[in-house]
Motif scaffolding. Structure first.
Motif, PDB file in Angstrom:
ATOM      1  N   GLY A 295      25.173  28.923 -62.475  1.00  0.00           N
ATOM      2  CA  GLY A 295      24.090  29.736 -61.915  1.00  0.00           C
ATOM      3  C   GLY A 295      22.754  29.025 -61.994  1.00  0.00           C
ATOM      4  N   LEU A 296      22.514  28.347 -63.093  1.00  0.00           N
ATOM      5  CA  LEU A 296      21.271  27.592 -63.246  1.00  0.00           C
ATOM      6  C   LEU A 296      21.190  26.464 -62.216  1.00  0.00           C
ATOM      7  CD1 LEU A 296      18.683  27.307 -64.903  1.00  0.00           C
ATOM      8  CD2 LEU A 296      19.925  25.800 -66.440  1.00  0.00           C
ATOM      9  N   MET A 297      22.299  25.816 -61.966  1.00  0.00           N
ATOM     10  CA  MET A 297      22.324  24.764 -60.945  1.00  0.00           C
ATOM     11  C   MET A 297      22.026  25.347 -59.564  1.00  0.00           C
ATOM     12  SD  MET A 297      22.775  21.746 -62.128  1.00  0.00           S
ATOM     13  CE  MET A 297      23.304  20.877 -60.685  1.00  0.00           C
ATOM     14  N   LEU A 298      22.593  26.510 -59.293  1.00  0.00           N
ATOM     15  CA  LEU A 298      22.346  27.158 -58.006  1.00  0.00           C
ATOM     16  C   LEU A 298      20.876  27.530 -57.863  1.00  0.00           C
ATOM     17  CD1 LEU A 298      23.805  28.216 -55.471  1.00  0.00           C
ATOM     18  CD2 LEU A 298      23.998  30.408 -56.628  1.00  0.00           C
ATOM     19  N   VAL A 299      20.295  28.065 -58.943  1.00  0.00           N
ATOM     20  CA  VAL A 299      18.868  28.407 -58.932  1.00  0.00           C
ATOM     21  C   VAL A 299      18.035  27.136 -58.746  1.00  0.00           C
ATOM     22  CG1 VAL A 299      16.979  29.224 -60.396  1.00  0.00           C
ATOM     23  CG2 VAL A 299      19.076  30.547 -60.224  1.00  0.00           C
TER      24      VAL A 299
ATOM     25  N   ALA B  87      11.872  29.676 -65.471  1.00  0.00           N
ATOM     26  CA  ALA B  87      12.236  30.889 -66.204  1.00  0.00           C
ATOM     27  C   ALA B  87      13.718  30.881 -66.583  1.00  0.00           C
ATOM     28  CB  ALA B  87      11.908  32.125 -65.372  1.00  0.00           C
ATOM     29  N   ALA B  88      14.556  30.475 -65.645  1.00  0.00           N
ATOM     30  CA  ALA B  88      15.994  30.429 -65.934  1.00  0.00           C
ATOM     31  C   ALA B  88      16.299  29.379 -66.996  1.00  0.00           C
ATOM     32  CB  ALA B  88      16.776  30.145 -64.658  1.00  0.00           C
ATOM     33  N   SER B  89      15.631  28.233 -66.902  1.00  0.00           N
ATOM     34  CA  SER B  89      15.844  27.178 -67.891  1.00  0.00           C
ATOM     35  C   SER B  89      15.386  27.625 -69.274  1.00  0.00           C
ATOM     36  CB  SER B  89      15.084  25.926 -67.462  1.00  0.00           C
ATOM     37  OG  SER B  89      15.215  24.927 -68.433  1.00  0.00           O
TER      38      SER B  89
ATOM     39  N   GLN C 268      10.158  26.831 -58.063  1.00  0.00           N
ATOM     40  CA  GLN C 268       9.971  26.154 -59.336  1.00  0.00           C
ATOM     41  C   GLN C 268       9.791  27.140 -60.485  1.00  0.00           C
ATOM     42  OE1 GLN C 268       6.761  23.392 -59.369  1.00  0.00           O
ATOM     43  NE2 GLN C 268       7.280  22.578 -61.392  1.00  0.00           N
ATOM     44  N   ARG C 269       9.077  28.231 -60.271  1.00  0.00           N
ATOM     45  CA  ARG C 269       8.866  29.215 -61.340  1.00  0.00           C
ATOM     46  C   ARG C 269      10.181  29.852 -61.770  1.00  0.00           C
ATOM     47  NH1 ARG C 269       3.574  32.924 -60.437  1.00  0.00           N
ATOM     48  NH2 ARG C 269       2.310  31.724 -61.871  1.00  0.00           N
ATOM     49  N   LEU C 270      11.032  30.144 -60.827  1.00  0.00           N
ATOM     50  CA  LEU C 270      12.328  30.745 -61.150  1.00  0.00           C
ATOM     51  C   LEU C 270      13.195  29.758 -61.925  1.00  0.00           C
ATOM     52  CD1 LEU C 270      14.220  33.153 -60.893  1.00  0.00           C
ATOM     53  CD2 LEU C 270      14.998  32.202 -58.711  1.00  0.00           C
TER      54      LEU C 270
ATOM     55  N   ALA D 102      15.198  30.730 -70.352  1.00  0.00           N
ATOM     56  CA  ALA D 102      16.152  31.737 -70.827  1.00  0.00           C
ATOM     57  C   ALA D 102      17.419  31.076 -71.361  1.00  0.00           C
ATOM     58  CB  ALA D 102      16.491  32.711 -69.700  1.00  0.00           C
ATOM     59  N   MET D 103      17.894  30.050 -70.659  1.00  0.00           N
ATOM     60  CA  MET D 103      19.094  29.341 -71.128  1.00  0.00           C
ATOM     61  C   MET D 103      18.826  28.654 -72.467  1.00  0.00           C
ATOM     62  SD  MET D 103      21.741  29.595 -69.095  1.00  0.00           S
ATOM     63  CE  MET D 103      22.687  28.109 -69.282  1.00  0.00           C
ATOM     64  N   SER D 104      17.631  28.110 -72.638  1.00  0.00           N
ATOM     65  CA  SER D 104      17.298  27.473 -73.910  1.00  0.00           C
ATOM     66  C   SER D 104      17.294  28.495 -75.047  1.00  0.00           C
ATOM     67  CB  SER D 104      15.933  26.804 -73.831  1.00  0.00           C
ATOM     68  OG  SER D 104      15.957  25.760 -72.895  1.00  0.00           O
ATOM     69  N   LEU D 105      16.724  29.657 -74.796  1.00  0.00           N
ATOM     70  CA  LEU D 105      16.712  30.705 -75.823  1.00  0.00           C
ATOM     71  C   LEU D 105      18.128  31.176 -76.149  1.00  0.00           C
ATOM     72  CD1 LEU D 105      13.643  32.876 -74.808  1.00  0.00           C
ATOM     73  CD2 LEU D 105      13.838  31.256 -76.692  1.00  0.00           C
ATOM     74  N   ILE D 106      18.936  31.330 -75.123  1.00  0.00           N
ATOM     75  CA  ILE D 106      20.326  31.753 -75.341  1.00  0.00           C
ATOM     76  C   ILE D 106      21.082  30.697 -76.146  1.00  0.00           C
ATOM     77  CG2 ILE D 106      22.514  32.187 -74.155  1.00  0.00           C
ATOM     78  CD1 ILE D 106      20.820  33.533 -71.934  1.00  0.00           C
ATOM     79  N   THR D 107      20.841  29.424 -75.835  1.00  0.00           N
ATOM     80  CA  THR D 107      21.500  28.339 -76.572  1.00  0.00           C
ATOM     81  C   THR D 107      21.083  28.344 -78.038  1.00  0.00           C
ATOM     82  OG1 THR D 107      21.586  26.996 -74.574  1.00  0.00           O
ATOM     83  CG2 THR D 107      21.845  25.847 -76.665  1.00  0.00           C
TER      84      THR D 107
END
Length: 109
Positions: free
Chosen positions: A31-35, A46-48, A41-43, A50-55
C-alpha cells in the motif's frame, strides 16, 4: 466489518498473530508503494511516518515479549534447580540414614 474479519480469520484456519502480522506488514508495504507511486508528497510523507510509528510499536512489542519469555525461562530454570537440589538432598539424607543403620548394626554385632 468485524464479522467479515472474523470470518476470514476462521476461514484461514486461525493463523498465528506472528503470521497475520507478517501478512499485514507485506500488505502495508504494498500500500505504501502504491501511495508513493500515485499519491501526492504529503500523503506519502504521512503514510511513511505512520509506517515508521507502527514499526517502532511492533519492535517494542517484540522486545517486551522476548523479555517476558526470558524471565519465564529463568524462573523455570530456577524451579528446576530447586527441584534438583531437593532430590539430591533426599538422596544424601537416605545415604546418611543407611550409614547410621550400618554403624548401629556393626556395634551390635
Amino acid at each position: 466489518m468485524k464479522k467479515l474479519l472474523k470470518a476470514v480469520h476462521r476461514r484461514l484456519g486461525r493463523p498465528s498473530p506472528a503470521r497475520a502480522g507478517a501478512v499485514l506488514a507485506v500488505l502495508a508495504a504494498a500500500g505504501l508503494m502504491l501511495v508513493a507511486l500515485l499519491g501526492p508528497q504529503r500523503l506519502v510523507w504521512a503514510a511513511s511516518f505512520a509506517m515508521s510509528l507502527i514499526t517502532l510499536a511492533a519492535l517494542a512489542l517484540v522486545w517486551r515479549e522476548a523479555r517476558q519469555a526470558r524471565l519465564e525461562a529463568r524462573a523455570s530454570a530456577e524451579r528446576a534447580e530447586v527441584t534438583y537440589r531437593r532430590i539430591l538432598a533426599a538422596f544424601e539424607v537416605e545415604r546418611l540414614a543407611a550409614e547410621r543403620r550400618r554403624a548401629g548394626t556393626d556395634r551390635a554385632a
